[in-house]
Design a protein around this motif. Structure first.
Motif, mmCIF file in Angstrom:
data_model
loop_
_atom_site.group_PDB
_atom_site.id
_atom_site.type_symbol
_atom_site.label_atom_id
_atom_site.label_comp_id
_atom_site.label_asym_id
_atom_site.label_seq_id
_atom_site.Cartn_x
_atom_site.Cartn_y
_atom_site.Cartn_z
ATOM 1 N N HIS A 1 -11.360 9.699 -7.958
ATOM 2 C CA HIS A 1 -10.862 10.311 -9.182
ATOM 3 C C HIS A 1 -9.649 11.160 -8.840
ATOM 4 O O HIS A 1 -9.551 11.712 -7.732
ATOM 5 C CB HIS A 1 -11.935 11.183 -9.839
ATOM 6 C CG HIS A 1 -13.147 10.435 -10.264
ATOM 7 N ND1 HIS A 1 -13.254 9.799 -11.488
ATOM 8 C CD2 HIS A 1 -14.318 10.192 -9.620
ATOM 9 C CE1 HIS A 1 -14.429 9.216 -11.584
ATOM 10 N NE2 HIS A 1 -15.098 9.438 -10.461
ATOM 11 N N LEU A 2 -8.726 11.278 -9.774
ATOM 12 C CA LEU A 2 -7.528 12.074 -9.558
ATOM 13 C C LEU A 2 -7.721 13.497 -10.058
ATOM 14 O O LEU A 2 -8.316 13.728 -11.107
ATOM 15 C CB LEU A 2 -6.328 11.437 -10.270
ATOM 16 C CG LEU A 2 -5.882 10.076 -9.730
ATOM 17 C CD1 LEU A 2 -4.704 9.541 -10.548
ATOM 18 C CD2 LEU A 2 -5.509 10.161 -8.251
ATOM 19 N N ILE A 3 -7.201 14.446 -9.290
ATOM 20 C CA ILE A 3 -7.183 15.848 -9.664
ATOM 21 C C ILE A 3 -5.769 16.183 -10.136
ATOM 22 O O ILE A 3 -4.785 15.766 -9.529
ATOM 23 C CB ILE A 3 -7.565 16.743 -8.468
ATOM 24 C CG1 ILE A 3 -8.888 16.271 -7.851
ATOM 25 C CG2 ILE A 3 -7.653 18.201 -8.893
ATOM 26 C CD1 ILE A 3 -10.071 16.324 -8.779
ATOM 27 N N ASN A 4 -5.664 16.940 -11.212
ATOM 28 C CA ASN A 4 -4.374 17.301 -11.821
ATOM 29 C C ASN A 4 -3.705 16.108 -12.506
ATOM 30 O O ASN A 4 -2.480 16.057 -12.631
ATOM 31 C CB ASN A 4 -3.406 17.915 -10.805
ATOM 32 C CG ASN A 4 -3.961 19.170 -10.166
ATOM 33 O OD1 ASN A 4 -4.648 19.948 -10.822
ATOM 34 N ND2 ASN A 4 -3.677 19.370 -8.889
ATOM 35 N N SER A 5 -4.501 15.144 -12.916
ATOM 36 C CA SER A 5 -3.987 13.990 -13.648
ATOM 37 C C SER A 5 -5.107 13.371 -14.460
ATOM 38 O O SER A 5 -6.266 13.344 -14.014
ATOM 39 C CB SER A 5 -3.414 12.946 -12.686
ATOM 40 O OG SER A 5 -3.057 11.761 -13.381
ATOM 41 N N ASP A 6 -4.786 12.871 -15.652
ATOM 42 C CA ASP A 6 -5.768 12.180 -16.499
ATOM 43 C C ASP A 6 -5.801 10.684 -16.233
ATOM 44 O O ASP A 6 -6.549 9.957 -16.891
ATOM 45 C CB ASP A 6 -5.445 12.418 -17.978
ATOM 46 C CG ASP A 6 -5.634 13.870 -18.394
ATOM 47 O OD1 ASP A 6 -6.514 14.540 -17.804
ATOM 48 O OD2 ASP A 6 -4.905 14.337 -19.285
ATOM 49 N N LEU A 7 -4.987 10.208 -15.304
ATOM 50 C CA LEU A 7 -4.940 8.782 -14.992
ATOM 51 C C LEU A 7 -6.193 8.356 -14.237
ATOM 52 O O LEU A 7 -6.806 9.148 -13.512
ATOM 53 C CB LEU A 7 -3.703 8.452 -14.163
ATOM 54 C CG LEU A 7 -2.343 8.760 -14.800
ATOM 55 C CD1 LEU A 7 -1.230 8.492 -13.794
ATOM 56 C CD2 LEU A 7 -2.141 7.909 -16.046
ATOM 57 N N ASN A 8 -6.557 7.095 -14.386
ATOM 58 C CA ASN A 8 -7.625 6.496 -13.587
ATOM 59 C C ASN A 8 -7.000 5.761 -12.410
ATOM 60 O O ASN A 8 -5.872 5.260 -12.494
ATOM 61 C CB ASN A 8 -8.444 5.520 -14.429
ATOM 62 C CG ASN A 8 -9.224 6.224 -15.519
ATOM 63 O OD1 ASN A 8 -9.836 7.256 -15.282
ATOM 64 N ND2 ASN A 8 -9.198 5.681 -16.725
ATOM 65 N N ILE A 9 -7.740 5.665 -11.304
ATOM 66 C CA ILE A 9 -7.196 5.040 -10.114
ATOM 67 C C ILE A 9 -8.255 4.217 -9.403
ATOM 68 O O ILE A 9 -9.452 4.530 -9.445
ATOM 69 C CB ILE A 9 -6.628 6.104 -9.143
ATOM 70 C CG1 ILE A 9 -5.859 5.439 -7.998
ATOM 71 C CG2 ILE A 9 -7.729 7.015 -8.612
ATOM 72 C CD1 ILE A 9 -5.064 6.389 -7.147
ATOM 73 N N SER A 10 -7.808 3.144 -8.768
ATOM 74 C CA SER A 10 -8.637 2.384 -7.844
ATOM 75 C C SER A 10 -7.830 2.176 -6.569
ATOM 76 O O SER A 10 -6.611 2.009 -6.617
ATOM 77 C CB SER A 10 -9.047 1.035 -8.445
ATOM 78 O OG SER A 10 -9.945 0.354 -7.591
ATOM 79 N N VAL A 11 -8.521 2.212 -5.433
ATOM 80 C CA VAL A 11 -7.859 2.148 -4.129
ATOM 81 C C VAL A 11 -8.500 1.050 -3.298
ATOM 82 O O VAL A 11 -9.718 0.848 -3.342
ATOM 83 C CB VAL A 11 -7.993 3.493 -3.380
ATOM 84 C CG1 VAL A 11 -7.381 3.407 -1.992
ATOM 85 C CG2 VAL A 11 -7.362 4.620 -4.183
ATOM 86 N N SER A 12 -7.682 0.347 -2.529
ATOM 87 C CA SER A 12 -8.214 -0.623 -1.579
ATOM 88 C C SER A 12 -7.291 -0.697 -0.371
ATOM 89 O O SER A 12 -6.084 -0.451 -0.482
ATOM 90 C CB SER A 12 -8.348 -2.011 -2.225
ATOM 91 O OG SER A 12 -9.016 -2.903 -1.355
ATOM 92 N N HIS A 13 -7.860 -1.002 0.787
ATOM 93 C CA HIS A 13 -7.043 -1.171 1.987
ATOM 94 C C HIS A 13 -7.714 -2.181 2.906
ATOM 95 O O HIS A 13 -8.940 -2.306 2.968
ATOM 96 C CB HIS A 13 -6.823 0.151 2.715
ATOM 97 C CG HIS A 13 -7.996 1.085 2.689
ATOM 98 N ND1 HIS A 13 -9.170 0.856 3.360
ATOM 99 C CD2 HIS A 13 -8.155 2.260 2.040
ATOM 100 C CE1 HIS A 13 -10.004 1.838 3.151
ATOM 101 N NE2 HIS A 13 -9.413 2.715 2.339
ATOM 102 N N THR A 14 -6.888 -2.926 3.625
ATOM 103 C CA THR A 14 -7.377 -3.903 4.573
ATOM 104 C C THR A 14 -6.271 -4.219 5.558
ATOM 105 O O THR A 14 -5.095 -4.268 5.180
ATOM 106 C CB THR A 14 -7.826 -5.196 3.863
ATOM 107 O OG1 THR A 14 -8.298 -6.140 4.822
ATOM 108 C CG2 THR A 14 -6.684 -5.828 3.087
ATOM 109 N N LYS A 15 -6.647 -4.395 6.844
ATOM 110 C CA LYS A 15 -5.643 -4.642 7.883
ATOM 111 C C LYS A 15 -4.535 -3.604 7.768
ATOM 112 O O LYS A 15 -4.788 -2.423 7.809
ATOM 113 C CB LYS A 15 -5.113 -6.073 7.764
ATOM 114 C CG LYS A 15 -6.137 -7.149 8.103
ATOM 115 C CD LYS A 15 -6.307 -7.316 9.592
ATOM 116 C CE LYS A 15 -7.229 -8.465 9.945
ATOM 117 N NZ LYS A 15 -7.363 -8.644 11.399
ATOM 118 N N SER A 16 -3.292 -4.035 7.559
ATOM 119 C CA SER A 16 -2.162 -3.101 7.512
ATOM 120 C C SER A 16 -1.624 -2.902 6.100
ATOM 121 O O SER A 16 -0.450 -2.568 5.915
ATOM 122 C CB SER A 16 -1.038 -3.601 8.423
ATOM 123 O OG SER A 16 -0.648 -4.915 8.059
#
Length: 214
Positions: free
Chosen positions: A79-94
């Motif tokens: 969840h974001l702090i200081n923002s009403d936006l929604n977020i999703s995060v992903s990472h793999t390898k580089s």
């Protein structure tokens, strides 16, 4: 940290993927971490995990500003702090990716395409879903299902969900531009549509849905 892909999905949702080629020390010069984030960073034993953590915050701050912070709830959902936006995060390898939505719930998952998925397919796919897998594009098709189910978990917001019995992917061909899946629980039932990108032997699947529409 060059942006390798940036897509304005609609007026409210933006997808950004960066390739992380810099060492951790260089990334740290490009980001402002809170004391809490520094403690979290130092708790990771893996250098690659540290890079993923810092790179995500670099990308977030470059996109939304230094005052916007990211925190995970008790289920691991960011969840974001200081923002009403929604977020999703992903990472793999580089690679690290973020999907940002204004008044949309969003979910994103990225995976490196490898034949290791053969060994775990029956752990996350039902017999009907396995029967639908295209043998000519098997690795891609399996990962499309895997990434979509990861997105369903992120949309639902809790991890205590059965991958086979409670997450369902409707039959589709691997070349389809969109496909759909459903979270099927006694306390929650919702269908989502997925789109995907392929790059550098990676697969990215994402889903957006108008918030509070169910």
């Amino acid at each position: 940290m060059p942006i390798c892909n940036q897509i304005q999905i609609n007026n409210s949702c933006r997808l950004i993927v960066w390739k992380t080629s810099e060492p951790l020390e260089e990334l740290l010069h490009s980001v402002s971490l809170t004391p809490k984030e520094e403690v979290k960073l130092n708790s990771f034993g893996s250098q690659s995990r540290k890079i993923e953590f810092v790179a995500t915050r670099c990308l977030l701050q470059l996109s939304l500003g230094e005052n916007v912070l990211i925190e995970n709830d008790e289920h691991g959902k960011p969840h974001l702090i200081n923002s009403d936006l929604n977020i999703s995060v992903s990472h793999t390898k580089s690679y690290v990716g973020i999907l940002i939505g204004d008044k949309y719930t969003v979910a994103l998952d990225m995976e490196y395409l490898s034949d290791r998925v053969y060994r775990i397919a029956n752990r996350f796919l039902s017999e009907d879903e396995l029967d639908n897998i295209d043998e000519k594009n098997k690795i891609l098709h399996l990962y499309q299902h895997w990434c979509a189910k990861e997105c369903l978990i992120k949309m639902y917001g809790k991890k205590d969900v059965h991958l086979i019995n409670e997450l369902k992917i409707a039959p589709f061909s691997p070349g389809s531009s969109t496909f759909s899946g459903q979270v099927c629980r006694a306390d929650f039932s919702e269908t989502y549509t997925f789109q995907y990108l392929q790059f550098d032997n990676h697969l990215l699947v994402y889903s957006i849905k108008k918030a509070n529409s169910y």
